[in-house]
Design an enzyme around this catalytic site. Structure first.
Site, PDB file in Angstrom:
ATOM      1  CD  GLN A  50      43.663 174.161  43.593  1.00 24.19           C
ATOM      2  OE1 GLN A  50      44.520 173.897  42.769  1.00 24.19           O
ATOM      3  NE2 GLN A  50      43.962 174.549  44.809  1.00 24.19           N
TER       4      GLN A  50
ATOM      5  CD  GLU B 128      45.964 167.829  41.618  1.00 26.35           C
ATOM      6  OE1 GLU B 128      47.030 167.382  42.045  1.00 26.35           O
ATOM      7  OE2 GLU B 128      45.247 168.610  42.242  1.00 26.35           O
TER       8      GLU B 128
ATOM      9  N   GLY C 139      44.023 174.075  33.382  1.00 21.68           N
ATOM     10  CA  GLY C 139      43.875 173.071  32.339  1.00 21.68           C
ATOM     11  C   GLY C 139      42.626 172.228  32.514  1.00 21.68           C
TER      12      GLY C 139
ATOM     13  CB  THR D 200      47.130 181.326  38.869  1.00 20.71           C
ATOM     14  OG1 THR D 200      46.149 181.035  37.880  1.00 20.71           O
ATOM     15  CG2 THR D 200      46.485 182.101  39.988  1.00 20.71           C
TER      16      THR D 200
ATOM     17  CG  ASN E 179      40.578 184.317  41.783  1.00 23.26           C
ATOM     18  OD1 ASN E 179      39.452 183.962  42.116  1.00 23.26           O
ATOM     19  ND2 ASN E 179      41.506 183.463  41.408  1.00 23.26           N
TER      20      ASN E 179
ATOM     21  CG  ASN F 105      36.503 179.629  47.108  1.00 21.52           C
ATOM     22  OD1 ASN F 105      36.581 180.279  46.067  1.00 21.52           O
ATOM     23  ND2 ASN F 105      37.345 178.667  47.404  1.00 21.52           N
TER      24      ASN F 105
ATOM     25  CD  GLU G 206      10.749 182.439  36.305  1.00 27.85           C
ATOM     26  OE1 GLU G 206      10.754 183.624  36.669  1.00 27.85           O
ATOM     27  OE2 GLU G 206      10.198 181.538  36.948  1.00 27.85           O
TER      28      GLU G 206
END
EC number: 3.6.5.-
Length: 451
Positions: A11, A71, A144, A179, A206, A228, A254
């Protein structure tokens, strides 16, 4: 041509990937359907952006990347999103059931069913390149899929494309925000293979990026989209020299040469400046010196790690926009005089600079202000050792009680793998200590032999 293939796993990898490709398209003037009005030559031209996009006979530009998840929900967002026509359907690979935050599921049971398909697609992308330069791998190591399948894929890439460099952009667990309960297990197991199978890993977390959004952009409750887009700016600055022409261009290989003093010590801090909202930017100058200083601020690091607690071994500064070498040299000279920014004594110069004349692009309606110049810093500091110590400590607390271990063993792992990975990281922590401590004269008789 020096093509680069991007691989987005799990994800986090996919959502960061979305932000990156959105930004690349804006930078190159490529529309969401892959057409590029400014590009007059139909077919694979020799343009610099062809390192990241391949061109079809119909004049459509297709990203050289794959999205991979166990998934379907996150990949389905790409399949139905704004850029759905940009990607070839075969580039979006999803399984049926997810890894359930379990490294062993991603690496052994469920991951191994999908990894051959992924390698097959990567092989197709690679065959389409004239001179493949390397891979950019995007994943997170707390979950995972990113950790398990990410490690598996990296191991297989090492076998198939041994000499090609692999750069990882890896989201590590944050110190406070979590999380998943088993994050320490997944990240320790995954880092064990990142050590072996990536050439440079840029660490992100995060919490650090939340804080940057709150502090510098005045976003009260940052979303993953905010995070993001910020990460995408960093990655875009890193890869800008591959996609545009500039004065001092920097190649993927490099990075390795300039940033990695010993093969195992390849975990990098990154920062970006100026991170500033449009209201503020209007009133500030943001000279080269200012943004360079900002990039060295501990608060602008994209991972919770204070570089003042360690020494720099090497540092890469990529400028883009209205920047001339003279300004860069002056800014770097100022940085060198500062006592707060310390280098290890065996690496006195330590700076690699790149300049790219393409000014930074921002996503319309995004948070960042449009500025004339920006800098992205990737640095190798001994302070990164803190991040591993933090993880190892959490790992030990759980592993002492063997908490949650049965879930991993039930998926075909052995307990020995836990202790093996943990020992590897203990060795890494020790490596960081030695590198920070060893001085020019003491290197001869010390632990210098093992490298």
């Amino acid at each position: 041509m020096r093509e680069v293939i991007s691989i987005h796993i799990g994800q986090a990898g996919i959502q960061v990937g979305n932000a990156c490709w959105e930004l690349y398209c804006l930078e190159h003037g490529i529309q969401p359907d892959g057409q590029m009005p400014s590009d007059k030559t139909i077919g694979g031209g020799d343009d610099a952006f062809n390192t990241f996009f391949s061109e079809t006979g119909a004049g459509k530009h297709v990203p050289r990347c794959i999205f991979l998840d166990l998934e379907p929900t996150v990949v389905d967002e790409v399949r139905t999103g704004t850029y759905r026509q940009l990607f070839h359907p075969e580039q979006l690979i999803s399984g049926k059931e997810d890894a359930a935050n379990n490294f062993a599921r991603g690496h052994y049971t469920i991951g191994k069913e999908i990894v051959d398909l992924a390698l097959d697609r990567i092989r197709k992308l690679a065959d389409n390149c004239t001179g493949l330069q390397g891979f950019l791998v995007f994943n997170a190591v707390g979950g995972g899929t990113g950790s398990g399948l990410g490690s598996l894929l990296l191991e297989r890439l090492s076998v198939d494309y041994g000499k090609k460099s692999k750069l990882g952009f890896t989201v590590y667990p944050s110190p406070q925000v979590s999380t998943a309960v088993v994050e320490p297990y997944n990240s320790v197991l995954s880092t064990h293979s990142l050590l072996e199978h990536t050439d440079v890993a840029v660490m992100l977390d995060n919490e650090a990026i939340y804080d940057i959004c709150r502090r510098s952009l005045d976003i009260e409750r940052p979303t993953y989209t905010n995070l993001n887009r910020l990460i995408a700016q960093v990655i875009s600055s890193l890869t800008a020299s591959l996609r545009f022409d500039g004065a001092l261009n920097v190649d993927v290989t490099e990075f390795q040469t300039n940033l990695v003093p010993y093969p195992r010590i390849h975990f990098m801090l990154s920062s970006y400046a100026p991170i500033i909202s449009a209201e503020k930017a209007y009133h500030e100058q943001l000279s080269v010196a200012e943004i360079t200083n900002a990039a060295f601020e501990p608060a602008s690091m994209m991972v919770k790690c204070d570089p003042r607690h360690g020494k720099y071994m090497a540092c890469c500064l990529m400028y883009r926009g209205d920047v001339v070498p003279k300004d860069v040299n002056a800014a770097v000279a100022t940085i060198k005089t500062k006592r707060t920014i310390q280098f290890v004594d065996w690496c006195p110069t330590g700076f690699k600079c790149g300049i790219n004349y393409q000014p930074p692009t921002v996503v319309p309606g995004g948070d960042l202000a449009k500025v004339q110049r920006a800098v992205c810093m990737i640095s190798n500091s001994t302070a990164i050792g803190e991040i591993f110590s933090r993880l190892d400590h959490k790992f030990d607390l759980m592993y002492a009680k063997r908490a949650f271990v049965h879930w991993y063993v039930g998926e075909g792992m052995e307990e020995g793998e836990f202790s093996e990975a943990r020992e590897d990281l203990a060795a890494l922590e020790k490596d960081f200590e030695e590198v920070g401590a060893e001085s020019a004269e003491g290197a001869g008789e010390g632990e210098g032999e093992e490298y």
